[in-house]
Design an enzyme around this catalytic site. Structure first.
Site, PDB file in Angstrom:
ATOM      1  N   CYS A   2      12.936 -12.536 -17.557  1.00 56.06           N
ATOM      2  CA  CYS A   2      13.191 -13.871 -17.015  1.00 56.06           C
ATOM      3  C   CYS A   2      14.691 -14.188 -16.976  1.00 56.06           C
ATOM      4  O   CYS A   2      15.501 -13.532 -17.613  1.00 56.06           O
ATOM      5  CB  CYS A   2      12.472 -14.958 -17.801  1.00 56.06           C
ATOM      6  SG  CYS A   2      10.710 -14.714 -18.007  1.00 56.06           S
ATOM      7  N   ARG A  27      17.590  -8.644 -13.974  1.00 58.40           N
ATOM      8  CA  ARG A  27      16.725  -8.737 -15.143  1.00 58.40           C
ATOM      9  C   ARG A  27      15.279  -8.405 -14.809  1.00 58.40           C
ATOM     10  O   ARG A  27      14.480  -8.141 -15.701  1.00 58.40           O
ATOM     11  CB  ARG A  27      16.809 -10.148 -15.747  1.00 58.40           C
ATOM     12  CG  ARG A  27      18.195 -10.504 -16.234  1.00 58.40           C
ATOM     13  CD  ARG A  27      18.291 -11.957 -16.659  1.00 58.40           C
ATOM     14  NE  ARG A  27      17.551 -12.211 -17.889  1.00 58.40           N
ATOM     15  CZ  ARG A  27      18.020 -12.009 -19.111  1.00 58.40           C
ATOM     16  NH1 ARG A  27      19.241 -11.532 -19.274  1.00 58.40           N
ATOM     17  NH2 ARG A  27      17.291 -12.294 -20.164  1.00 58.40           N
ATOM     18  N   TRP A  75       9.303 -13.467 -15.270  1.00 60.60           N
ATOM     19  CA  TRP A  75       8.573 -12.208 -15.409  1.00 60.60           C
ATOM     20  C   TRP A  75       7.333 -12.534 -16.224  1.00 60.60           C
ATOM     21  O   TRP A  75       7.422 -12.908 -17.381  1.00 60.60           O
ATOM     22  CB  TRP A  75       9.428 -11.147 -16.105  1.00 60.60           C
ATOM     23  CG  TRP A  75       8.812  -9.797 -16.096  1.00 60.60           C
ATOM     24  CD1 TRP A  75       8.730  -8.926 -15.057  1.00 60.60           C
ATOM     25  CD2 TRP A  75       8.181  -9.140 -17.206  1.00 60.60           C
ATOM     26  NE1 TRP A  75       8.091  -7.783 -15.449  1.00 60.60           N
ATOM     27  CE2 TRP A  75       7.742  -7.887 -16.757  1.00 60.60           C
ATOM     28  CE3 TRP A  75       7.943  -9.504 -18.531  1.00 60.60           C
ATOM     29  CZ2 TRP A  75       7.085  -6.993 -17.583  1.00 60.60           C
ATOM     30  CZ3 TRP A  75       7.284  -8.607 -19.355  1.00 60.60           C
ATOM     31  CH2 TRP A  75       6.870  -7.368 -18.882  1.00 60.60           C
ATOM     32  N   ASN A 101      12.305 -18.781 -21.315  1.00 62.67           N
ATOM     33  CA  ASN A 101      12.174 -17.330 -21.482  1.00 62.67           C
ATOM     34  C   ASN A 101      11.525 -17.075 -22.833  1.00 62.67           C
ATOM     35  O   ASN A 101      11.861 -17.741 -23.812  1.00 62.67           O
ATOM     36  CB  ASN A 101      13.545 -16.632 -21.486  1.00 62.67           C
ATOM     37  CG  ASN A 101      14.236 -16.717 -20.157  1.00 62.67           C
ATOM     38  OD1 ASN A 101      13.684 -17.205 -19.182  1.00 62.67           O
ATOM     39  ND2 ASN A 101      15.472 -16.247 -20.118  1.00 62.67           N
ATOM     40  N   GLY A 102      10.650 -16.081 -22.925  1.00 60.56           N
ATOM     41  CA  GLY A 102      10.071 -15.728 -24.213  1.00 60.56           C
ATOM     42  C   GLY A 102       8.572 -15.948 -24.255  1.00 60.56           C
ATOM     43  O   GLY A 102       7.911 -16.088 -23.226  1.00 60.56           O
ATOM     44  N   GLU A 489       9.731  14.718 -24.640  1.00 61.95           N
ATOM     45  CA  GLU A 489      10.327  13.547 -23.997  1.00 61.95           C
ATOM     46  C   GLU A 489      11.817  13.772 -23.731  1.00 61.95           C
ATOM     47  O   GLU A 489      12.336  13.390 -22.672  1.00 61.95           O
ATOM     48  CB  GLU A 489      10.108  12.308 -24.869  1.00 61.95           C
ATOM     49  CG  GLU A 489      10.791  11.038 -24.378  1.00 61.95           C
ATOM     50  CD  GLU A 489      10.300  10.547 -23.036  1.00 61.95           C
ATOM     51  OE1 GLU A 489      10.948   9.656 -22.465  1.00 61.95           O
ATOM     52  OE2 GLU A 489       9.279  11.063 -22.516  1.00 61.95           O
ATOM     53  N   LYS A 493      13.605  13.665 -20.003  1.00 63.26           N
ATOM     54  CA  LYS A 493      14.727  12.799 -19.638  1.00 63.26           C
ATOM     55  C   LYS A 493      15.837  13.620 -18.975  1.00 63.26           C
ATOM     56  O   LYS A 493      16.427  13.183 -17.993  1.00 63.26           O
ATOM     57  CB  LYS A 493      15.289  12.079 -20.884  1.00 63.26           C
ATOM     58  CG  LYS A 493      14.421  10.994 -21.454  1.00 63.26           C
ATOM     59  CD  LYS A 493      14.405   9.720 -20.644  1.00 63.26           C
ATOM     60  CE  LYS A 493      13.201   9.495 -19.804  1.00 63.26           C
ATOM     61  NZ  LYS A 493      11.890   9.742 -20.175  1.00 63.26           N
ATOM     62  N   GLU A 496      14.737  14.615 -15.464  1.00 70.40           N
ATOM     63  CA  GLU A 496      14.603  13.490 -14.540  1.00 70.40           C
ATOM     64  C   GLU A 496      15.933  13.034 -13.958  1.00 70.40           C
ATOM     65  O   GLU A 496      16.024  12.763 -12.759  1.00 70.40           O
ATOM     66  CB  GLU A 496      13.967  12.286 -15.264  1.00 70.40           C
ATOM     67  CG  GLU A 496      12.473  12.383 -15.463  1.00 70.40           C
ATOM     68  CD  GLU A 496      11.921  11.156 -16.163  1.00 70.40           C
ATOM     69  OE1 GLU A 496      10.906  10.631 -15.686  1.00 70.40           O
ATOM     70  OE2 GLU A 496      12.512  10.718 -17.178  1.00 70.40           O
ATOM     71  N   HIS A 512       6.853  32.863 -29.897  1.00 69.77           N
ATOM     72  CA  HIS A 512       5.730  33.353 -29.102  1.00 69.77           C
ATOM     73  C   HIS A 512       6.068  33.417 -27.620  1.00 69.77           C
ATOM     74  O   HIS A 512       5.171  33.376 -26.777  1.00 69.77           O
ATOM     75  CB  HIS A 512       4.502  32.463 -29.332  1.00 69.77           C
ATOM     76  CG  HIS A 512       3.978  32.530 -30.725  1.00 69.77           C
ATOM     77  ND1 HIS A 512       3.227  33.583 -31.199  1.00 69.77           N
ATOM     78  CD2 HIS A 512       4.128  31.682 -31.778  1.00 69.77           C
ATOM     79  CE1 HIS A 512       2.923  33.365 -32.469  1.00 69.77           C
ATOM     80  NE2 HIS A 512       3.465  32.224 -32.842  1.00 69.77           N
ATOM     81  N   LYS A 611       9.595   4.283  -9.928  1.00 68.52           N
ATOM     82  CA  LYS A 611       9.339   3.673 -11.230  1.00 68.52           C
ATOM     83  C   LYS A 611       7.854   3.570 -11.516  1.00 68.52           C
ATOM     84  O   LYS A 611       7.400   3.832 -12.625  1.00 68.52           O
ATOM     85  CB  LYS A 611       9.966   2.271 -11.271  1.00 68.52           C
ATOM     86  CG  LYS A 611       9.885   1.617 -12.642  1.00 68.52           C
ATOM     87  CD  LYS A 611      10.688   2.386 -13.656  1.00 68.52           C
ATOM     88  CE  LYS A 611      10.436   1.913 -15.055  1.00 68.52           C
ATOM     89  NZ  LYS A 611      11.007   2.817 -16.056  1.00 68.52           N
TER      90      LYS A 611
END
Length: 616
Positions: A2, A27, A75, A101-102, A489, A493, A496, A512, A611
């Protein structure tokens, strides 16, 4: 996330608010709205979509003007994105307007009480509850706006940054903050309010940043008053000079959204467990779990379905849930799950994980699971998304919008939610003793502080390492136990955003096959915190060293044994083995980022990637 914008002065508020909202678009948001006061009436315009959509609607009204205004980009958290749920929200009398916001965690009991008192609600938001609570306090106790806001905020639980205007007090705006940023621009006979300085940087270089649990009353031609919300202590506000340009602050001062999101992790992890983790009381409360606790306790198996980074978070959860709650867990690629005719039973629980809540493969897996009678629990970040609607129950991560395509804070907040679930089930099943249970609660509560330490302590080192290895064509990532998924992960990254071929393996699997790749030109990132399988990982490092591999080791602060073997050492704070992925992933994110920047790659929008993957 937000965005908040407010203005009180002698200029045209409309242009300031609209321009400010556009500055806050970075944002992330799903709807926008604004309020203007022309000296007589409150004028409201709200629209689902972009700020340009709001601008198009509001400019149709030739009388849409005023010198006091507030605007908001929303948001969604409570209630789907639509015109009605957009901010500002008005109190029942129509006199008080609020932008927020929140999250107000205890909005439901407050709403029920206000309904009993005759209040009517038009939206699904927690924010409308707050503005009516303020009005109720104001009426019952005969208070001015500022004091009514203060009393109301002492009754709410959650996080907020708010701006409140009462047309019966047309010379002031009341603002307050807890957990969400709020800046006040101080001009000549005027004030600006915003989530950050970007909306008012061209008008003034003087700003006050409210601290948590502080509120302020900004008044025309009068000094600003800042007070503590809890005890009414008067605060002497610190006015600082802004030294930044507009281009920088569109991304909060960061060069890329990805870097910004990496640095947001201490706050978003805290937001994820806020209202859910009460360590001092030994309580974990999650409505989606609590309302279906018997199903979890009677589950014969948990199946986790996800894709990409979410799949890696699921792998961490497999270790955590099996260790803590002693329930068998299987982790499946959602893209493969539906095509192999899986065996699904009515006593199975399927946990579906997705940042966007719109991942097509995961949605298909949910449908198949439900058709076979399984209970489906969703973990996602976007309120009102398809997964949140299709699952039987779930939990939001509250990470805020993640704009960078390569997930960072999504990963750590997903792990946080899944760890909370594992701990709650362990407590209910009696599979963890009270001492360990309370220790984990306290350690989890300390994770944001340790992530901050990891960010501050590893950024410069990862930059130096990136300079050395930015042109490497290949890279290996190794980890064991809880940190095997972190190796996967970390490799993802790097692939990507830098387009370097990278693979993650369990450290013991190296001999192995992958050990054949080791030579003097192969960088190997080894995750080796001093816990869990530390001695075994040291042996793996020795095997790499004897074959001239270049070793980059992520170790616990103060480690000496690995330091003697590694070419480069990155230190992180100490925590328990089960929570270590929340820390070990931090330097790997930074390393990938710095390598991508040095290679001239588009960090936020890497080639061929989106995304939200909404097609199979």
């Amino acid at each position: 996330m937000c965005g908040i914008v407010g203005y009180i002065g002698n200029r045209d508020a409309y242009s300031i608010v609209i321009k400010g909202l556009k500055r806050l678009e970075y944002r992330g948001y799903d709807s926008a709205g604004l309020m203007l006061y022309d000296g007589k009436d409150l004028k409201i315009s709200k629209k689902k979509g972009k700020v340009t959509d709001l601008e198009e609607v509001s400019t149709k009204d030739n009388n849409f003007f005023g010198s006091i205004g507030m605007g908001h980009t929303r948001w969604a958290t409570h209630g789907v994105p639509n015109d009605v749920n957009s901010h500002p929200h008005l109190s029942n009398s129509g006199n008080i307007a609020i932008i927020h916001n929140g999250i107000i965690e205890n909005y439901e009991p407050l709403k029920k009480e206000l309904i009993k008192r005759g209040y009517v609600f038009h939206s699904d938001t927690d924010t409308e509850v707050l503005v009516n609570l303020i009005e109720d306090v104001q009426k019952k106790e005969g208070l001015k706006l500022g004091k009514a806001v203060q009393v109301a905020l002492n009754q709410v639980v959650g996080a907020y940054a708010i701006a409140v205007f009462d047309k019966n007090k047309p010379d002031e705006i009341v603002v307050a903050r807890l957990g969400s940023p709020l800046a006040i621009g101080v001009g000549e006979g005027e004030f600006f309010v915003a989530s950050d300085a970007s909306p008012f940087i061209e008008y003034t270089s003087n700003a006050i940043y409210l601290e948590d649990e502080e509120m302020a009353i900004v008044r025309l031609h009068k000094p600003i008053k800042v007070r503590k919300i809890k005890d009414d202590t008067l605060i002497d506000p610190y006015v600082q000079e802004l030294k930044m340009n507009l281009e920088q602050i569109e991304k909060g001062g960061y060069d890329h959204f990805m870097l910004k999101e990496i640095y947001e992790q201490p706050n978003v992890i805290k937001d994820t467990y806020r209202g859910r983790l009460l360590s001092d009381k030994g309580i974990i409360q999650m409505a989606g779990v609590e309302d279906n606790l018997e199903k979890f306790l009677n589950a014969e198996r948990i199946i986790i379905v996800a894709c990409g980074t979410s799949w890696h978070a699921g792998l961490v959860a497999e270790y955590v849930i099996e260790e803590f709650a002693r329930i068998p867990v299987e982790v499946e690629y959602a893209s493969e799950f539906r095509y192999r005719n899986p065996i699904i039973n009515k006593k199975d629980i399927v946990i579906a994980i997705s940042q966007s809540g719109e991942t097509a493969d995961t949605l298909a897996a949910i449908k198949l699971a439900k058709e076979n009678g399984a209970f489906v629990f969703g973990v996602c970040n976007v309120v009102g998304s398809s997964i949140s609607r299709e699952t039987n129950a779930g939990a939001y991560t509250h990470a805020g919008p993640e704009i960078g395509v390569a997930s960072t804070k999504a990963f750590t907040t997903q792990i946080t939610v899944l760890t909370l679930i594992a701990l709650r089930l362990a407590k209910a099943k009696g599979t963890m003793n009270n001492s360990d249970y309370h220790r984990y609660l306290m350690e989890l509560e300390m994770i944001p502080e340790k992530v901050t330490e990891a960010l501050e302590g590893t950024n410069e080192m990862t930059k130096k390492i990136a300079e050395i290895y930015k042109d490497s064509p290949n890279c290996l990532y190794l980890g064991r136990g809880y940190n095997f998924p972190v190796a996967l992960e970390g490799a993802l990254k790097l692939k990507e955003i830098s387009y370097i071929h990278a693979e993650g393996y369990p450290a013991a699997e190296m001999k192995h096959g992958p050990i054949a790749l080791i030579d003097e030109s192969m960088p190997v990132i080894v995750i080796a915190p001093k816990m869990g399988h530390y001695d075994k990982v040291v042996s793996n490092i020795q095997e790499i060293k004897s074959r001239s591999g270049k070793i980059i080791a992520v170790v616990t602060k103060g480690d000496k044994q690995v330091r003697e073997l590694a070419d480069h050492v990155i230190e992180i704070p100490e925590t328990s083995d089960a929570l270590s992925p929340l820390l070990t992933t931090i330097p790997l994110q930074l390393l990938s980022y710095h390598i991508a920047v040095l290679r001239g790659c588009n960090v936020d929008q890497p080639r061929n990637l989106a995304k939200s993957v909404t097609v199979e």
